[in-house]
Design a protein around this motif. Structure first.
Motif, short mmCIF file in Angstrom:
data_model
loop_
_atom_site.label_atom_id
_atom_site.label_comp_id
_atom_site.label_asym_id
_atom_site.label_seq_id
_atom_site.Cartn_x
_atom_site.Cartn_y
_atom_site.Cartn_z
N UNK A 224 -9.39 11.65 7.95
CA UNK A 224 -8.67 10.60 7.24
C UNK A 224 -7.86 11.25 6.12
N UNK A 225 -6.62 10.83 5.90
CA UNK A 225 -5.83 11.37 4.79
C UNK A 225 -6.42 10.97 3.45
N UNK A 226 -6.44 11.91 2.51
CA UNK A 226 -6.99 11.61 1.18
C UNK A 226 -5.99 10.87 0.32
N UNK B 169 0.86 -1.18 0.00
CA UNK B 169 0.00 0.00 0.00
C UNK B 169 0.90 1.23 0.00
N UNK B 170 1.05 1.80 -1.18
CA UNK B 170 2.00 2.90 -1.38
C UNK B 170 1.43 3.84 -2.43
N UNK B 171 1.75 5.12 -2.30
CA UNK B 171 1.23 6.06 -3.28
C UNK B 171 1.81 7.45 -3.10
N UNK B 172 1.04 8.44 -3.51
CA UNK B 172 1.47 9.83 -3.51
C UNK B 172 0.83 10.55 -2.33
N UNK B 173 1.59 11.44 -1.70
CA UNK B 173 1.07 12.22 -0.57
C UNK B 173 0.39 13.49 -1.07
N UNK B 174 -0.49 14.02 -0.25
CA UNK B 174 -1.23 15.24 -0.59
C UNK B 174 -1.23 16.19 0.60
N UNK B 175 -1.16 17.48 0.30
CA UNK B 175 -1.27 18.50 1.35
C UNK B 175 -2.59 19.26 1.25
N UNK B 176 -3.34 19.05 0.19
CA UNK B 176 -4.68 19.63 0.03
C UNK B 176 -5.63 18.55 -0.45
N UNK B 177 -6.93 18.79 -0.29
CA UNK B 177 -7.92 17.77 -0.60
C UNK B 177 -8.72 18.06 -1.87
N UNK B 178 -8.80 19.31 -2.28
CA UNK B 178 -9.77 19.71 -3.31
C UNK B 178 -9.59 18.95 -4.62
N UNK C 224 -14.49 24.04 5.66
CA UNK C 224 -14.50 23.69 7.09
C UNK C 224 -14.32 22.22 7.37
N UNK C 225 -14.28 21.39 6.33
CA UNK C 225 -14.19 19.94 6.51
C UNK C 225 -12.80 19.39 6.17
N UNK C 226 -11.84 20.25 5.95
CA UNK C 226 -10.50 19.79 5.58
C UNK C 226 -9.45 20.35 6.54
N UNK C 227 -8.35 19.66 6.58
CA UNK C 227 -7.19 20.12 7.35
C UNK C 227 -5.95 19.57 6.66
N UNK C 228 -5.30 20.44 5.88
CA UNK C 228 -4.15 19.96 5.11
C UNK C 228 -4.59 18.91 4.11
N UNK C 229 -3.95 17.76 4.15
CA UNK C 229 -4.31 16.66 3.26
C UNK C 229 -5.29 15.69 3.87
N UNK C 230 -6.08 16.13 4.85
CA UNK C 230 -7.04 15.26 5.52
C UNK C 230 -8.45 15.85 5.38
N UNK C 231 -9.42 14.95 5.31
CA UNK C 231 -10.82 15.35 5.20
C UNK C 231 -11.59 14.72 6.36
#
Length: 632
Positions: free
Chosen positions: A196-198, A120-129, A143-150
């Motif tokens: 949870x991280x996106x 289980x490996x992939x790319x990291x994200x700092x935003x969710x949009x 209001x439902x996001x925080x960095x790369x988490x939703x």
């Protein structure tokens, strides 16, 4: 046993080299952190209404069994006690019977997740949009996001009900949202609350490809990392798949295991479902201290090494059975940046083999994702990935000729045998203090007749050292006696109510209380006076100390527990040390020079007795009266 009263281990620190950072070091020193806050967000999973088409996609992605697992009430004290036994140096629980761990085999049986496949490996994200709009059809509100988490709440509010006649693209978006919610609330549950991280979302873009990942191995890597972090004394929370951990304990350890109200011989798959539904069993007093003591005294008869051996093999899916060989692989478990060693060679008895002394654990770097987005971690984790690709080349085998006694002799030297003290700190202090007084008495009274100069010098040296030790314990004695045990219990019982005896604190104005009058002329002279009714007598050890004034008041009335107050003035500063429960408390105050001092003792039962005064020539003058003793 006495060897470990003052040394719980490890004697050989070559394996548990991070002992100073571990929570057991803090507990041993009386620094309780209490039960951990356990983060798992499964309570609202049943509010998702999945259509038949969605269920097909969920099964195709490899989560057909995980979705069947209901929310199971977590036993926070049990989990906290297990964490105290977890060692991140070996990724195992260090118990008195040897090492044990949650293995890949356990994950396969209990959760029904794939333990073999692609990492289980992939790319990291700092935003969710961007990623949410692409794979879910719309971005989350700000209001439902925080960095790369939703937030999980946004996923449920927006996607928990998919129309039956929705187009396939919309069904897939709703299903991806469900899968992200599922892993974020179970196997990848974090300590952030309900986020949870996106970064997991792109792994669900293609459902057939999602089914090829080793989600079980990733879940175990995530749990190992969470347990390792929680085992550090600075932490107060734990996350990961705690349902897996708790049910693993239920299967393997006869501690805190509930009684089932259903037929135990007809268990559905996955095997976590054995603990589904109503359970019965005693719950009173099962706090952290209860489980800690149970694990400290664990015996082989309390362990089920092979809990799945009698399971009906027909209920195990074929793809799970064919991958069980990987459950014995000595390899690296991977979940994005979380790479943790799986070391079945340290727990061979969980595979029905005799345990031999394992190889030294090869240390590895625990990496983190960092703060940069759009980073493919596969390049950063090359060494770890290579170990995973070679997993089938490193299947551990047992040796039938191994003597486990040799392993246990080795293990007892390298492990942390106890977490909690066999005796409380105050009792250990009093035992040590009593032993020092005995040595001092022997040294003071031994006859030197017939000794040569070297022997006499040795006796003089022993006498000097022991009296110096007794003098140094003045401050320590005050500290140990002045901290009620109830204060420690309050920190570890969580929601439990702590009953404290307070009747003795309520004094009437006409209660007769007589306090000691101390001679101001000579600091080495003190007098003790006390008045009490019918009380439960405790033992008080008192020796003359280097303090300006010493006052002790003890008041009580018939039929109630009295409260003991010790007031000490050091260089003109009054110190009041209360003791809440006199019944079972031994209080030792002040130990110092005994030569050429005069002490006055008063012993009481129903009324104040006469005070006698006599010079003290040795270190053993004892006045006893009905279990109330003053020892100098």
């Amino acid at each position: 046993m006495d060897l470990y009263v003052n040394n719980p281990g490890p004697i050989d620190e070559s394996v548990l080299y991070d002992q100073d950072k571990h929570v057991s070091s803090a507990v041993w020193e009386g620094q309780e952190r209490g039960a951990l806050r356990c983060h798992e967000h499964t309570s609202k999973l049943d509010q998702w209404a999945l259509t038949p088409k969605q269920l097909e996609l969920v099964h195709k992605a490899g989560f057909g069994y995980l979705r069947l697992i209901p929310a199971i009430s977590l036993d926070n004290p049990l989990i906290s006690a297990l964490v105290e036994r977890w060692r991140r140096e070996t990724n195992t629980f260090h118990l008195n019977v040897g090492e044990m761990t949650v293995t890949l085999e356990d994950v396969a049986y209990l959760l029904g997740l794939a333990i073999d496949g692609e990492p289980v490996m992939g790319v990291t994200y700092t935003t969710c949009d961007t990623v949410c709009e692409k794979l879910l059809g719309k971005p989350p509100d700000s209001g439902y996001t925080s960095g790369g988490m939703v937030k999980l709440s946004w996923l449920k509010e927006s996607f928990s009900h998919c129309p039956e006649d929705a187009p396939m693209e919309e069904i897939e978006c709703h299903t991806r949202a469900y899968l992200l919610y599922l892993v974020g609330s179970t196997i990848f549950s974090t300590t952030t609350g309900n986020k949870v991280p996106v970064m997991y979302l792109p792994l669900f873009e293609n459902f057939d490809q999602a089914g090829k990942y080793a989600w079980g191995a990733a879940a175990l890597s995530f749990l190992y990392r969470a347990l390792g972090n929680a085992s550090l004394k600075s932490q107060s929370t734990v996350s990961g798949c705690l349902t897996l951990l708790q049910c693993w304990s239920y299967y393997h350890l006869d501690i805190g295991r509930p009684k089932l109200n259903q037929d135990p011989f007809h268990i559905p798959f996955p095997l976590v479902l054995k603990w589904k539904g109503k359970q019965s069993g005693p719950t009173a007093n099962r706090d952290l201290m209860f489980y800690r003591k149970a694990l400290d005294s664990l015996k082989s008869c309390d362990v089920e090494w092979l809990p799945y051996i009698n399971i009906d093999n027909r209920i195990i899916p074929e793809d799970i059975k064919s991958s069980l060989i990987v459950g014995r692989s000595k390899t690296m478990l991977i979940c994005f940046d979380k790479a943790e060693r799986h070391l079945p060679d340290r727990c061979l008895r969980q595979y029905g083999m005799n345990q031999s002394i394992p190889e030294d654990v090869q240390r590895w770097e625990r990496k983190s994702r960092g703060v940069d987005g759009g980073v493919d971690l596969s390049g950063k984790m090359e060494l770890e990935l290579n170990e995973w690709w070679d997993r089938r080349l490193n299947i551990v085998e047992g040796d039938e000729g191994v003597e486990e006694s040799e392993y246990m002799q080795w293990y007892m030297k390298i492990t942390r045998r106890f977490v909690g003290r066999l005796l409380p700190l105050s009792s250990e202090f009093q035992r040590m203090h009593a032993a020092l007084r005995d040595i001092a008495h022997i040294a003071d009274t031994v006859s030197t007749q017939g000794m040569d100069s070297q022997q006499m010098e040795s006796v003089t040296r022993i006498r000097y050292i022991v009296h110096e030790c007794l003098r140094d314990q003045v401050g320590t004695s005050m500290l140990v006696s002045g901290i009620p045990q109830g204060e420690h219990r309050k920190r570890i019982r969580g929601k439990e109510r702590v009953r404290r005896k307070s009747i003795g604190k309520r004094r009437r104005k006409d209660d007769p209380v007589q306090c000691q009058a101390t001679s101001e002329g000579d600091p080495d002279q003190s007098q003790l006076c006390s008045a009490a009714g019918e009380i439960d007598y405790s033992q008080l050890c008192l020796t003359d100390g280097e303090v300006d004034d010493l006052q002790l008041c003890h008041a009580g009335s018939a039929g109630v527990d009295a409260q003991l107050h010790t007031t000490i003035e050091v260089d003109g500063t009054p110190l009041c040390l209360p003791t809440d429960e006199v019944d079972d408390t031994e209080t030792c105050i002040g130990v110092t020079e005994v030569d050429d001092s005069q002490v006055c003792h008063a012993a009481m039962k129903d009324e104040v007795q006469a005070v006698s005064q006599s010079p003290l020539e040795t270190s053993e003058d004892v006045v006893q009266h009905n279990s109330y003793s003053i020892v100098v």
